[in-house]
Design an enzyme around this catalytic site. Structure first.
Site, PDB file in Angstrom:
ATOM      1  N   LYS A 274      -5.785   5.283 -13.351  1.00  0.00           N
ATOM      2  CA  LYS A 274      -6.458   5.117 -12.060  1.00  0.00           C
ATOM      3  C   LYS A 274      -7.343   6.327 -11.796  1.00  0.00           C
ATOM      4  O   LYS A 274      -6.872   7.475 -11.877  1.00  0.00           O
ATOM      5  CB  LYS A 274      -5.387   4.996 -10.986  1.00  0.00           C
ATOM      6  CG  LYS A 274      -5.766   4.248  -9.744  1.00  0.00           C
ATOM      7  CD  LYS A 274      -4.489   4.034  -8.924  1.00  0.00           C
ATOM      8  CE  LYS A 274      -4.738   3.300  -7.657  1.00  0.00           C
ATOM      9  NZ  LYS A 274      -3.537   3.295  -6.810  1.00  0.00           N
TER      10      LYS A 274
HETATM   11  O1  G3P Z   1      -2.979   0.782  -2.732  1.00  0.00           O
HETATM   12  C1  G3P Z   1      -3.457   1.793  -1.938  1.00  0.00           C
HETATM   13  C2  G3P Z   1      -2.475   2.111  -0.894  1.00  0.00           C
HETATM   14  O2  G3P Z   1      -1.390   2.824  -1.415  1.00  0.00           O
HETATM   15  C3  G3P Z   1      -3.043   2.763   0.308  1.00  0.00           C
HETATM   16  O3  G3P Z   1      -2.432   2.160   1.369  1.00  0.00           O
HETATM   17  O4  G3P Z   1      -1.664   1.908   3.642  1.00  0.00           O
HETATM   18  O5  G3P Z   1      -2.063   4.205   2.694  1.00  0.00           O
HETATM   19  O6  G3P Z   1      -3.976   2.728   3.243  1.00  0.00           O
HETATM   20  P1  G3P Z   1      -2.545   2.792   2.814  1.00  0.00           P
END
Ligand code: G3P
Length: 217
Positions: free
Chosen positions: A83
């Protein structure tokens, strides 16, 4: 639509995996930090648990170092997807690492133009962050639809991996739009099973089971 689980918690992955709900796993530095585990050790453990792609994110910001880290991550297991962030250096690293036969997930995508560049650079997955766009009053699902249209217009094979998913509604909307993959925290995947009418209906059935003393075993 494939389901990836967005976590580095192995117990949560195991629970969903046993139900056939895990087509892959995504991690990021925040999720690794939350797990409290060593990145190489926990990533190897996850790769051994699931057959599908397991995204492991580089920590560097310059292309050469990202490539070096990506090569090391890719050696963990055959199902690693390296990634990289959607920066100009990240795109350079994507081009090199995908050219070497590695799966590459380009993350932190917030625009259709960024997704177009990632596809040109040979990304296996593009990760548009729905929830974080919604957080700033933009429309994360609209971005998924725009990328779907652009990729379909030109036959790009890069898979749309909807990320930053915050609700069960995001999952069904992504499936309607045609995201190839959605990655969600375990709690969101489990919440997809919930419906108020299911709870109400079950309560009525249970009352009748008790009233009529219905027994099967
Ligand atoms: O897949 C990306 C994720 O981990 C981010 O999620 O909820 O932190 O925006 P969030």
């Amino acid at each position: 639509m494939k389901f990836f689980v967005d976590t580095a918690e192995v117990d949560a992955i195991a629970e969903l995996n046993a139900l056939g709900m895990v087509d892959g796993v995504t991690t990021n530095p925040s999720l690794i930090a939350k797990s409290g585990r060593d990145i190489l050790e926990v990533t190897k453990e996850i790769c051994d648990m699931v057959e599908g792609p397991v995204s492991a994110e580089v920590t560097a910001t310059d292309a050469d170092k990202m490539i070096e880290e990506g090569r090391k991550l890719a050696k963990i297991a055959v199902n690693i997807a390296v990634k990289v962030p959607l920066t100009w250096d990240g795109l350079k690293a994507c081009k090199v690492l995908s050219g070497e036969g590695n799966m590459v997930n380009v993350t932190l995508c917030f625009s259709a133009n960024q997704a177009l560049l990632a596809a040109k650079a040979g990304a296996t997955f593009i990760s548009p962050f729905i929830g974080r766009l919604d957080d700033i009053n933009l429309d994360g699902l609209e971005l998924i639809a725009d990328i779907r249209e652009i990729y379909d217009n030109y036959g790009f094979d890069t898979q749309i991996l909807a990320a930053s998913i915050r609700s069960a509604n995001h999952m069904s909307e992504c499936a309607k739009i045609g995201a190839d993959v959605a990655t969600a925290p375990p709690a969101v995947i489990k919440a997809m099973a919930n419906h108020i009418l299911t709870d109400k209906g079950l309560a009525a059935f249970l009352a009748d089971i008790e009233k009529a003393n219905i027994k099967i075993v």
